[in-house]
Design a protein around this motif. Structure first.
Motif, PDB file in Angstrom:
ATOM      1  N   GLU A 123      -0.987  -4.780  -7.391  1.00 16.14           N
ATOM      2  CA  GLU A 123      -1.385  -3.624  -8.183  1.00 16.14           C
ATOM      3  C   GLU A 123      -2.631  -3.985  -8.971  1.00 16.14           C
ATOM      4  O   GLU A 123      -2.652  -4.991  -9.670  1.00 16.14           O
ATOM      5  CB  GLU A 123      -0.263  -3.218  -9.137  1.00 16.14           C
ATOM      6  CG  GLU A 123       0.994  -2.757  -8.438  1.00 16.14           C
ATOM      7  CD  GLU A 123       2.132  -2.437  -9.392  1.00 16.14           C
ATOM      8  OE1 GLU A 123       1.933  -2.569 -10.617  1.00 16.14           O
ATOM      9  OE2 GLU A 123       3.211  -2.082  -8.913  1.00 16.14           O
ATOM     10  N   GLY A 124      -3.662  -3.178  -8.833  1.00 15.20           N
ATOM     11  CA  GLY A 124      -4.895  -3.421  -9.565  1.00 15.20           C
ATOM     12  C   GLY A 124      -5.686  -4.579  -8.992  1.00 15.20           C
ATOM     13  O   GLY A 124      -5.388  -5.095  -7.924  1.00 15.20           O
ATOM     14  N   PRO A 125      -6.719  -5.026  -9.710  1.00 11.88           N
ATOM     15  CA  PRO A 125      -7.560  -6.131  -9.236  1.00 11.88           C
ATOM     16  C   PRO A 125      -6.744  -7.428  -9.135  1.00 11.88           C
ATOM     17  O   PRO A 125      -5.850  -7.673  -9.940  1.00 11.88           O
ATOM     18  CB  PRO A 125      -8.635  -6.260 -10.315  1.00 11.88           C
ATOM     19  CG  PRO A 125      -8.576  -5.004 -11.103  1.00 11.88           C
ATOM     20  CD  PRO A 125      -7.196  -4.462 -10.963  1.00 11.88           C
ATOM     21  N   GLN A 126      -7.072  -8.244  -8.130  1.00 10.79           N
ATOM     22  CA  GLN A 126      -6.373  -9.507  -7.909  1.00 10.79           C
ATOM     23  C   GLN A 126      -7.355 -10.664  -8.040  1.00 10.79           C
ATOM     24  O   GLN A 126      -8.539 -10.510  -7.776  1.00 10.79           O
ATOM     25  CB  GLN A 126      -5.741  -9.518  -6.512  1.00 10.79           C
ATOM     26  CG  GLN A 126      -4.735  -8.419  -6.291  1.00 10.79           C
ATOM     27  CD  GLN A 126      -3.535  -8.537  -7.208  1.00 10.79           C
ATOM     28  OE1 GLN A 126      -3.089  -9.633  -7.508  1.00 10.79           O
ATOM     29  NE2 GLN A 126      -3.031  -7.401  -7.674  1.00 10.79           N
ATOM     30  N   LEU A 146      -3.582 -11.853  -0.206  1.00 14.09           N
ATOM     31  CA  LEU A 146      -3.067 -10.496  -0.064  1.00 14.09           C
ATOM     32  C   LEU A 146      -2.515 -10.314   1.335  1.00 14.09           C
ATOM     33  O   LEU A 146      -3.096 -10.789   2.304  1.00 14.09           O
ATOM     34  CB  LEU A 146      -4.173  -9.468  -0.321  1.00 14.09           C
ATOM     35  CG  LEU A 146      -4.706  -9.412  -1.746  1.00 14.09           C
ATOM     36  CD1 LEU A 146      -5.939  -8.534  -1.803  1.00 14.09           C
ATOM     37  CD2 LEU A 146      -3.645  -8.898  -2.681  1.00 14.09           C
ATOM     38  N   PHE A 147      -1.396  -9.639   1.468  1.00 11.70           N
ATOM     39  CA  PHE A 147      -0.824  -9.389   2.783  1.00 11.70           C
ATOM     40  C   PHE A 147       0.030  -8.138   2.762  1.00 11.70           C
ATOM     41  O   PHE A 147       0.417  -7.656   1.707  1.00 11.70           O
ATOM     42  CB  PHE A 147      -0.009 -10.591   3.276  1.00 11.70           C
ATOM     43  CG  PHE A 147       1.194 -10.895   2.427  1.00 11.70           C
ATOM     44  CD1 PHE A 147       2.440 -10.398   2.764  1.00 11.70           C
ATOM     45  CD2 PHE A 147       1.075 -11.676   1.291  1.00 11.70           C
ATOM     46  CE1 PHE A 147       3.555 -10.681   1.986  1.00 11.70           C
ATOM     47  CE2 PHE A 147       2.183 -11.963   0.506  1.00 11.70           C
ATOM     48  CZ  PHE A 147       3.415 -11.470   0.855  1.00 11.70           C
ATOM     49  N   THR A 148       0.297  -7.610   3.954  1.00 12.98           N
ATOM     50  CA  THR A 148       1.209  -6.478   4.108  1.00 12.98           C
ATOM     51  C   THR A 148       2.260  -6.877   5.130  1.00 12.98           C
ATOM     52  O   THR A 148       1.966  -7.576   6.091  1.00 12.98           O
ATOM     53  CB  THR A 148       0.488  -5.211   4.603  1.00 12.98           C
ATOM     54  OG1 THR A 148      -0.124  -5.491   5.851  1.00 12.98           O
ATOM     55  CG2 THR A 148      -0.550  -4.730   3.614  1.00 12.98           C
ATOM     56  N   PRO A 149       3.490  -6.454   4.946  1.00 13.83           N
ATOM     57  CA  PRO A 149       4.522  -6.787   5.926  1.00 13.83           C
ATOM     58  C   PRO A 149       4.271  -6.029   7.224  1.00 13.83           C
ATOM     59  O   PRO A 149       3.728  -4.918   7.201  1.00 13.83           O
ATOM     60  CB  PRO A 149       5.821  -6.340   5.262  1.00 13.83           C
ATOM     61  CG  PRO A 149       5.420  -5.366   4.225  1.00 13.83           C
ATOM     62  CD  PRO A 149       4.022  -5.711   3.812  1.00 13.83           C
ATOM     63  N   PRO A 150       4.626  -6.615   8.360  1.00  9.83           N
ATOM     64  CA  PRO A 150       4.416  -5.924   9.639  1.00  9.83           C
ATOM     65  C   PRO A 150       5.324  -4.710   9.768  1.00  9.83           C
ATOM     66  O   PRO A 150       6.398  -4.666   9.175  1.00  9.83           O
ATOM     67  CB  PRO A 150       4.769  -6.983  10.683  1.00  9.83           C
ATOM     68  CG  PRO A 150       5.681  -7.929   9.976  1.00  9.83           C
ATOM     69  CD  PRO A 150       5.266  -7.909   8.525  1.00  9.83           C
ATOM     70  N   VAL A 186       0.917  -9.697  -2.992  1.00  9.60           N
ATOM     71  CA  VAL A 186       0.002 -10.776  -3.328  1.00  9.60           C
ATOM     72  C   VAL A 186       0.807 -12.039  -3.594  1.00  9.60           C
ATOM     73  O   VAL A 186       1.864 -12.000  -4.209  1.00  9.60           O
ATOM     74  CB  VAL A 186      -0.890 -10.401  -4.539  1.00  9.60           C
ATOM     75  CG1 VAL A 186      -0.057 -10.140  -5.779  1.00  9.60           C
ATOM     76  CG2 VAL A 186      -1.923 -11.461  -4.814  1.00  9.60           C
ATOM     77  N   SER A 187       0.305 -13.150  -3.086  1.00  5.85           N
ATOM     78  CA  SER A 187       0.897 -14.453  -3.353  1.00  5.85           C
ATOM     79  C   SER A 187      -0.107 -15.230  -4.207  1.00  5.85           C
ATOM     80  O   SER A 187      -1.238 -15.481  -3.784  1.00  5.85           O
ATOM     81  CB  SER A 187       1.166 -15.194  -2.044  1.00  5.85           C
ATOM     82  OG  SER A 187       1.624 -16.506  -2.313  1.00  5.85           O
ATOM     83  N   HIS A 188       0.315 -15.579  -5.405  1.00 11.69           N
ATOM     84  CA  HIS A 188      -0.575 -16.304  -6.322  1.00 11.69           C
ATOM     85  C   HIS A 188       0.267 -17.194  -7.218  1.00 11.69           C
ATOM     86  O   HIS A 188       1.234 -16.741  -7.819  1.00 11.69           O
ATOM     87  CB  HIS A 188      -1.392 -15.318  -7.161  1.00 11.69           C
ATOM     88  CG  HIS A 188      -2.430 -15.988  -7.997  1.00 11.69           C
ATOM     89  ND1 HIS A 188      -2.270 -16.172  -9.334  1.00 11.69           N
ATOM     90  CD2 HIS A 188      -3.627 -16.536  -7.665  1.00 11.69           C
ATOM     91  CE1 HIS A 188      -3.337 -16.797  -9.818  1.00 11.69           C
ATOM     92  NE2 HIS A 188      -4.170 -17.023  -8.809  1.00 11.69           N
ATOM     93  N   GLY A 189      -0.069 -18.458  -7.253  1.00 12.45           N
ATOM     94  CA  GLY A 189       0.659 -19.386  -8.121  1.00 12.45           C
ATOM     95  C   GLY A 189       2.104 -19.579  -7.693  1.00 12.45           C
ATOM     96  O   GLY A 189       2.971 -19.817  -8.524  1.00 12.45           O
TER      97      GLY A 189
END
Length: 63
Positions: free
Chosen positions: A18-21, A27-31, A8-11
């Motif tokens: 992990e858990g609620p965002q 939100l992303f996943t690496p390829p 997750v990228s935030h701020g």
């Protein structure tokens, strides 16, 4: 390179998700591909699309 899993990228910070965002988090996943595989795939796609555009343009100009 990051391990598998969601991140997750935030701020301005990237952490493992992990858990609620928050709703404004990205939100992303690496390829699962290496950068070289991704570039090769993009290049092949570009060539294929370019050929399709050229063939359709030739068809349109024959009419």
């Amino acid at each position: 390179m990051m391990n598998n899993g969601a991140f997750v990228s935030h701020g301005g910070k990237v952490t493992r998700a992990e858990g609620p965002q928050p709703k404004d988090a990205l939100l992303f996943t690496p390829p699962k591909q290496t950068p070289d595989q991704i570039l090769r795939s993009e290049r092949e796609s570009w060539v294929r699309n370019s050929k399709l555009i050229q063939s359709r343009l030739q068809e349109a100009t024959k009419r």
